[in-house]
Design a protein around this motif. Structure first.
Motif, PDB file in Angstrom:
ATOM      1  N   GLU A 244       0.811  -1.212   0.000  1.00  0.00           N
ATOM      2  CA  GLU A 244       0.000   0.000   0.000  1.00  0.00           C
ATOM      3  C   GLU A 244       0.844   1.262   0.000  1.00  0.00           C
ATOM      4  OE1 GLU A 244      -3.454   0.196   2.474  1.00  0.00           O
ATOM      5  OE2 GLU A 244      -3.654  -1.970   2.497  1.00  0.00           O
ATOM      6  N   ASP A 245       2.108   1.181  -0.316  1.00  0.00           N
ATOM      7  CA  ASP A 245       2.954   2.351  -0.484  1.00  0.00           C
ATOM      8  C   ASP A 245       2.756   2.806  -1.925  1.00  0.00           C
ATOM      9  OD1 ASP A 245       4.940   4.215  -0.903  1.00  0.00           O
ATOM     10  OD2 ASP A 245       6.558   2.973  -0.129  1.00  0.00           O
ATOM     11  N   PRO A 246       2.210   4.005  -2.128  1.00  0.00           N
ATOM     12  CA  PRO A 246       1.942   4.449  -3.500  1.00  0.00           C
ATOM     13  C   PRO A 246       3.216   4.631  -4.321  1.00  0.00           C
ATOM     14  CG  PRO A 246       1.609   6.249  -1.950  1.00  0.00           C
ATOM     15  CD  PRO A 246       1.859   5.009  -1.137  1.00  0.00           C
ATOM     16  N   ASN A 247       4.374   4.662  -3.675  1.00  0.00           N
ATOM     17  CA  ASN A 247       5.631   4.842  -4.392  1.00  0.00           C
ATOM     18  C   ASN A 247       6.369   3.534  -4.639  1.00  0.00           C
ATOM     19  OD1 ASN A 247       5.374   7.684  -4.533  1.00  0.00           O
ATOM     20  ND2 ASN A 247       5.992   7.813  -2.397  1.00  0.00           N
ATOM     21  N   SER A 248       5.786   2.413  -4.235  1.00  0.00           N
ATOM     22  CA  SER A 248       6.402   1.104  -4.456  1.00  0.00           C
ATOM     23  C   SER A 248       5.412   0.189  -5.162  1.00  0.00           C
ATOM     24  CB  SER A 248       6.798   0.453  -3.125  1.00  0.00           C
ATOM     25  OG  SER A 248       7.796   1.190  -2.495  1.00  0.00           O
ATOM     26  N   ARG A 249       5.956  -0.690  -5.965  1.00  0.00           N
ATOM     27  CA  ARG A 249       5.099  -1.619  -6.681  1.00  0.00           C
ATOM     28  C   ARG A 249       5.893  -2.852  -7.051  1.00  0.00           C
ATOM     29  NH1 ARG A 249       1.757   1.465 -10.302  1.00  0.00           N
ATOM     30  NH2 ARG A 249       1.375   2.498  -8.339  1.00  0.00           N
ATOM     31  N   THR A 250       5.218  -3.988  -7.062  1.00  0.00           N
ATOM     32  CA  THR A 250       5.803  -5.218  -7.568  1.00  0.00           C
ATOM     33  C   THR A 250       4.961  -5.666  -8.748  1.00  0.00           C
ATOM     34  OG1 THR A 250       6.673  -5.875  -5.413  1.00  0.00           O
ATOM     35  CG2 THR A 250       6.402  -7.622  -7.049  1.00  0.00           C
ATOM     36  N   PHE A 251       5.627  -5.857  -9.876  1.00  0.00           N
ATOM     37  CA  PHE A 251       4.974  -6.360 -11.089  1.00  0.00           C
ATOM     38  C   PHE A 251       5.335  -7.827 -11.233  1.00  0.00           C
ATOM     39  CE2 PHE A 251       5.937  -1.856 -11.958  1.00  0.00           C
ATOM     40  CZ  PHE A 251       4.654  -1.386 -12.171  1.00  0.00           C
ATOM     41  N   VAL A 252       4.390  -8.632 -11.697  1.00  0.00           N
ATOM     42  CA  VAL A 252       4.655 -10.053 -11.923  1.00  0.00           C
ATOM     43  C   VAL A 252       4.356 -10.414 -13.361  1.00  0.00           C
ATOM     44  CG1 VAL A 252       4.251 -10.750  -9.527  1.00  0.00           C
ATOM     45  CG2 VAL A 252       2.350 -10.789 -11.153  1.00  0.00           C
TER      46      VAL A 252
ATOM     47  N   LEU B  14      13.420   6.329 -10.028  1.00  0.00           N
ATOM     48  CA  LEU B  14      12.730   5.058  -9.862  1.00  0.00           C
ATOM     49  C   LEU B  14      13.817   4.004  -9.675  1.00  0.00           C
ATOM     50  CD1 LEU B  14       9.686   3.815 -10.248  1.00  0.00           C
ATOM     51  CD2 LEU B  14      10.912   2.594 -12.037  1.00  0.00           C
ATOM     52  N   VAL B  15      13.765   3.296  -8.554  1.00  0.00           N
ATOM     53  CA  VAL B  15      14.766   2.282  -8.234  1.00  0.00           C
ATOM     54  C   VAL B  15      14.182   0.899  -8.503  1.00  0.00           C
ATOM     55  CG1 VAL B  15      16.173   1.264  -6.395  1.00  0.00           C
ATOM     56  CG2 VAL B  15      15.793   3.744  -6.453  1.00  0.00           C
ATOM     57  N   ILE B  16      14.904   0.107  -9.256  1.00  0.00           N
ATOM     58  CA  ILE B  16      14.545  -1.299  -9.416  1.00  0.00           C
ATOM     59  C   ILE B  16      15.193  -2.008  -8.240  1.00  0.00           C
ATOM     60  CG2 ILE B  16      14.742  -3.357 -10.858  1.00  0.00           C
ATOM     61  CD1 ILE B  16      14.785  -1.396 -13.274  1.00  0.00           C
TER      62      ILE B  16
ATOM     63  N   VAL C 288       9.250   1.279 -16.432  1.00  0.00           N
ATOM     64  CA  VAL C 288       9.398   2.529 -17.187  1.00  0.00           C
ATOM     65  C   VAL C 288       8.069   3.285 -17.230  1.00  0.00           C
ATOM     66  CG1 VAL C 288       9.778   3.473 -19.516  1.00  0.00           C
ATOM     67  CG2 VAL C 288      11.381   1.802 -18.564  1.00  0.00           C
ATOM     68  N   LYS C 289       6.984   2.563 -17.435  1.00  0.00           N
ATOM     69  CA  LYS C 289       5.666   3.209 -17.462  1.00  0.00           C
ATOM     70  C   LYS C 289       5.369   3.875 -16.116  1.00  0.00           C
ATOM     71  CE  LYS C 289       0.898   2.456 -18.721  1.00  0.00           C
ATOM     72  NZ  LYS C 289      -0.162   2.175 -17.841  1.00  0.00           N
ATOM     73  N   LEU C 290       5.650   3.179 -15.026  1.00  0.00           N
ATOM     74  CA  LEU C 290       5.453   3.763 -13.703  1.00  0.00           C
ATOM     75  C   LEU C 290       6.383   4.960 -13.504  1.00  0.00           C
ATOM     76  CD1 LEU C 290       4.125   3.748 -10.914  1.00  0.00           C
ATOM     77  CD2 LEU C 290       5.925   2.152 -10.181  1.00  0.00           C
ATOM     78  N   ALA C 291       7.619   4.856 -13.990  1.00  0.00           N
ATOM     79  CA  ALA C 291       8.564   5.972 -13.878  1.00  0.00           C
ATOM     80  C   ALA C 291       8.016   7.211 -14.570  1.00  0.00           C
ATOM     81  CB  ALA C 291       9.918   5.572 -14.472  1.00  0.00           C
TER      82      ALA C 291
ATOM     83  N   GLU D  17       4.837   7.898 -15.270  1.00  0.00           N
ATOM     84  CA  GLU D  17       3.658   8.370 -14.530  1.00  0.00           C
ATOM     85  C   GLU D  17       4.052   9.104 -13.249  1.00  0.00           C
ATOM     86  OE1 GLU D  17       1.464   4.761 -13.857  1.00  0.00           O
ATOM     87  OE2 GLU D  17       0.802   4.630 -15.955  1.00  0.00           O
ATOM     88  N   SER D  18       5.174   8.699 -12.649  1.00  0.00           N
ATOM     89  CA  SER D  18       5.632   9.299 -11.400  1.00  0.00           C
ATOM     90  C   SER D  18       6.448  10.570 -11.616  1.00  0.00           C
ATOM     91  CB  SER D  18       6.481   8.289 -10.620  1.00  0.00           C
ATOM     92  OG  SER D  18       5.746   7.133 -10.336  1.00  0.00           O
ATOM     93  N   GLY D  19       6.870  10.816 -12.852  1.00  0.00           N
ATOM     94  CA  GLY D  19       7.703  11.977 -13.136  1.00  0.00           C
ATOM     95  C   GLY D  19       9.183  11.727 -12.920  1.00  0.00           C
ATOM     96  N   ALA D  20       9.598  10.472 -12.970  1.00  0.00           N
ATOM     97  CA  ALA D  20      11.004  10.137 -12.745  1.00  0.00           C
ATOM     98  C   ALA D  20      11.884  10.690 -13.856  1.00  0.00           C
ATOM     99  CB  ALA D  20      11.177   8.619 -12.660  1.00  0.00           C
ATOM    100  N   GLY D  21      13.060  11.130 -13.469  1.00  0.00           N
ATOM    101  CA  GLY D  21      14.046  11.580 -14.438  1.00  0.00           C
ATOM    102  C   GLY D  21      14.957  10.453 -14.883  1.00  0.00           C
ATOM    103  N   HIS D  22      15.106   9.448 -14.022  1.00  0.00           N
ATOM    104  CA  HIS D  22      15.964   8.319 -14.365  1.00  0.00           C
ATOM    105  C   HIS D  22      15.551   7.068 -13.588  1.00  0.00           C
ATOM    106  CE1 HIS D  22      17.892  10.168 -10.847  1.00  0.00           C
ATOM    107  NE2 HIS D  22      18.434   8.996 -10.599  1.00  0.00           N
ATOM    108  N   ILE D  23      16.062   5.944 -14.073  1.00  0.00           N
ATOM    109  CA  ILE D  23      15.809   4.638 -13.470  1.00  0.00           C
ATOM    110  C   ILE D  23      17.174   4.089 -13.045  1.00  0.00           C
ATOM    111  CG2 ILE D  23      14.886   2.325 -13.863  1.00  0.00           C
ATOM    112  CD1 ILE D  23      13.100   3.629 -16.054  1.00  0.00           C
TER     113      ILE D  23
END
Length: 189
Positions: A74-82, A105-107, A130-133, A135-141
């Protein structure tokens, strides 16, 4: 959001019922080369060298205080994709987090089951990151990888990541002692 690729893999955000499969995924690797780190007073250099015999690395299970915690915290800044294969088994996962202070955005972790490697699963999971990055406004991964995981390093380079840092002490006192942490990043496409 759930998507299915041309190979039939289902990609979606992890659910609590995915936790056991994620924890059980075989993230081990075998490599015939490593990236040797040479350090001087003001710089470091990497040289890919062969190793004989090949190195087979199995990552130790992580110690968690709350092993039954759901995957999606439930952290809006973290996600796990499967990625789920056509047979319903977990083909891989990627856990990412976003830090607004530096727009990064940190992997945190990405693992692909051995039977599903080389099929584009990792590339697709990075695509979701990358899509989440975006949407979040990330400058880099950004990510961290051990210098002995040449297969992963090559995969990250094919995806556009470049080396950006080194930590020679990150793994001290762990089962990975003697390895060096390499940091890689790419601009958010």
């Amino acid at each position: 959001m759930t998507t299915v690729d041309d190979m039939g893999y289902e990609f979606r955000t992890a659910r609590p019922e995915d936790t056991k499969a994620i924890e059980a995924l075989d993230g081990s690797f075998t490599t015939h080369t490593i990236f040797q780190v040479a350090i001087t007073e003001n710089e470091f250099a990497l040289q890919e060298i062969p190793v004989d015999p090949p190195i087979h690395k199995v990552f130790p299970a992580e110690n968690t205080d709350d092993a039954d915690a759901p995957v999606d915290e439930e952290d809006p800044n973290s996600r796990t994709f499967v990625a789920v294969g056509t047979d319903g088994s977990l083909a891989g996962f990627a856990t990412v987090s976003y830090a607004s202070w530096n727009r990064r955005l940190v992997i945190e972790d990405i693992e692909i089951a051995p039977a599903h490697r080389g099929r584009g699963v990792g590339r697709a999971l990075i695509g979701h990151a990358v899509k989440l990055a975006r949407e979040s406004g990330a400058g880099h991964i950004w990510l961290e990888v051990t210098n002995i995981n040449a297969p992963a390093i090559h995969a990250y380079q094919r995806l556009g990541f470049t080396f950006c840092g080194l930590d020679t002490t990150l793994y001290d006192g762990t089962p990975s002692s003697g390895e060096q942490a390499l940091y890689m990043s790419m601009p958010c496409p």
